[in-house]
Design an enzyme around this catalytic site. Structure first.
Site, PDB file in Angstrom:
ATOM      1  N   ARG A  71       8.242  -2.094   7.492  1.00 11.67           N
ATOM      2  CA  ARG A  71       7.944  -1.191   6.377  1.00 11.67           C
ATOM      3  C   ARG A  71       9.212  -0.787   5.632  1.00 11.67           C
ATOM      4  O   ARG A  71       9.363   0.352   5.195  1.00 11.67           O
ATOM      5  CB  ARG A  71       7.206   0.060   6.872  1.00 11.67           C
ATOM      6  CG  ARG A  71       5.887  -0.220   7.560  1.00 11.67           C
ATOM      7  CD  ARG A  71       4.873  -0.905   6.620  1.00 11.67           C
ATOM      8  NE  ARG A  71       3.611  -1.126   7.329  1.00 11.67           N
ATOM      9  CZ  ARG A  71       3.348  -2.230   8.026  1.00 11.67           C
ATOM     10  NH1 ARG A  71       4.241  -3.201   8.088  1.00 11.67           N
ATOM     11  NH2 ARG A  71       2.197  -2.384   8.639  1.00 11.67           N
ATOM     12  N   GLU A  85       4.939   6.630   5.939  1.00 15.23           N
ATOM     13  CA  GLU A  85       5.089   5.356   5.221  1.00 15.23           C
ATOM     14  C   GLU A  85       5.319   5.589   3.728  1.00 15.23           C
ATOM     15  O   GLU A  85       6.209   4.972   3.142  1.00 15.23           O
ATOM     16  CB  GLU A  85       3.857   4.474   5.418  1.00 15.23           C
ATOM     17  CG  GLU A  85       3.838   3.716   6.724  1.00 15.23           C
ATOM     18  CD  GLU A  85       2.816   2.577   6.694  1.00 15.23           C
ATOM     19  OE1 GLU A  85       2.525   2.062   5.601  1.00 15.23           O
ATOM     20  OE2 GLU A  85       2.332   2.207   7.769  1.00 15.23           O
ATOM     21  N   SER A 106      -2.566   4.003   5.502  1.00 14.13           N
ATOM     22  CA  SER A 106      -1.801   4.471   6.664  1.00 14.13           C
ATOM     23  C   SER A 106      -0.642   5.344   6.189  1.00 14.13           C
ATOM     24  O   SER A 106       0.262   4.855   5.513  1.00 14.13           O
ATOM     25  CB  SER A 106      -1.273   3.284   7.469  1.00 14.13           C
ATOM     26  OG  SER A 106      -2.338   2.521   7.991  1.00 14.13           O
TER      27      SER A 106
END
Length: 347
Positions: A173, A342, A246
């Site tokens: 990520r 995130e 998410s």
């Protein structure tokens, strides 16, 4: 004051622009200036525009990876460029895609063309230009594996830069574009996609879903269909309830800590990493800490998936961020593991 919109040829400018419908958490926020870019060649001109040059710039795709904890006192730049160019040699294709193309549309197009690799990444919201920034991933696949290079305007060197895969510094990520958000404006992504590819079936119920579908010998489009079923069943739809998918990363911890946690909690999933560390299931940690389905006002965690921060109606960005911090602190207090968001938190 109402927003005024001016067409500059290749891009448009709007002042005091509302952002509620430009972020999937549906947070009410506004930007001092909104620039919608249709022609990447106009970026130098736009960035030299006095009102843009004098303040901060935030590049925004579909707003699926951002939380506005307040208004943005600067220019929000929305890439609306379009175009797909293909060079195919039979077994593999090199595909250059403009940053403004929708990611899910592109994935479906590749499957329709008979290319493999991106099937596990179907139904992820956002634009193609945002994909390398976050190094988006799902169901055992990360987009970095299929990116050959990224084209971007380098604001530091004032030139178009082409960064090959290594220069993108992809990680979980993460990427150079995320680490240096004020330097690069992604304008296009070049993918290298095969026609034959080993399917990723051993993650989060894909094999089980294929069996339910009655598929014995799956092709990429079967895997994509299975992922669609799984995502639709497990994740709330941003069109129905505000969310950014998410919200928390799966934490990567030392092997000793992971083993200690698994001794006390055998049901905790931990995936081995190349450097010897372990990636833990953030969803399990959040649910075990008692946050799944919890709500304060209109801010909460989805009762369908513990990774998903949701806006039940009119939560402000500040309220959502405060609730997310409660989750982070609660998990750390119970398990000694600190979660990270995130999305990029603005304001």
């Amino acid at each position: 004051m109402p927003s005024e919109r001016i067409d500059m040829g290749g891009y448009t400018l709007s002042d005091n622009a509302p952002l509620t419908h430009r972020n999937t958490l549906r947070v009410a926020a506004q930007a001092r200036l909104l620039a919608e870019v249709r022609d990447a060649a106009k970026l130098p001109e736009l960035l030299a525009y006095p009102a843009v040059r004098s303040g901060k710039v935030l590049v925004l795709g579909e707003g699926s990876n951002v939380l506005f904890a307040g208004d943005f006192d600067g220019t929000v730049m929305a890439m609306a460029t379009q175009g797909v160019q293909v060079e195919a040699d039979g077994e593999r294709a090199r595909i250059a895609v403009a940053a403004g193309e929708r990611w899910d549309d592109f994935v479906r197009w590749t499957l329709g063309q008979g290319f493999a690799g991106l099937e596990n990444l179907i139904l992820i919201p956002g634009t193609v230009g945002a994909a390398p920034i976050q190094n988006i991933g799902a169901y055992g696949t990360e987009v970095a594996e299929f990116i050959e290079s990224v084209e971007a305007w380098d604001t530091r060197e004032q030139r178009v830069a082409t960064l090959d895969n290594a220069a993108c510094a992809f990680a979980y990520r993460d990427s150079v574009f995320k680490c240096e958000p004020d330097r690069y404006v992604v304008t296009a992504v070049r993918f290298s996609l095969p026609r034959q590819h080993e399917l990723r079936l051993d993650y989060a119920g894909i094999r089980e879903e294929l069996r339910r579908m009655g598929v014995d010998k799956p092709a990429p489009f079967h895997v994509a269909e299975a992922v669609i079923h799984l995502r639709t069943r497990k994740l709330p739809d941003p069109a129905v309830i505000g969310n950014a998918g998410s919200f928390f990363k799966n934490p990567v911890v030392d092997a000793a800590l992971a083993e200690a946690l698994q001794r006390d909690h055998p049901e905790l999933t931990a995936w081995p990493q190349p450097d010897g560390r372990r990636k833990l299931s953030a969803a399990w940690l959040i649910e075990a800490a008692g946050f799944k389905g919890r709500r304060e006002g209109d801010a909460g965690i989805s009762n369908r998936h513990a990774l998903v921060l949701v806006n039940h109606g009119h939560a402000s960005g500040a309220e959502l961020w405060a609730f997310a911090q409660q989750v982070i602190e609660g998990v750390q207090a119970k398990f000694g593991v600190r979660l990270e968001p995130e999305p990029r938190v603005i304001g």
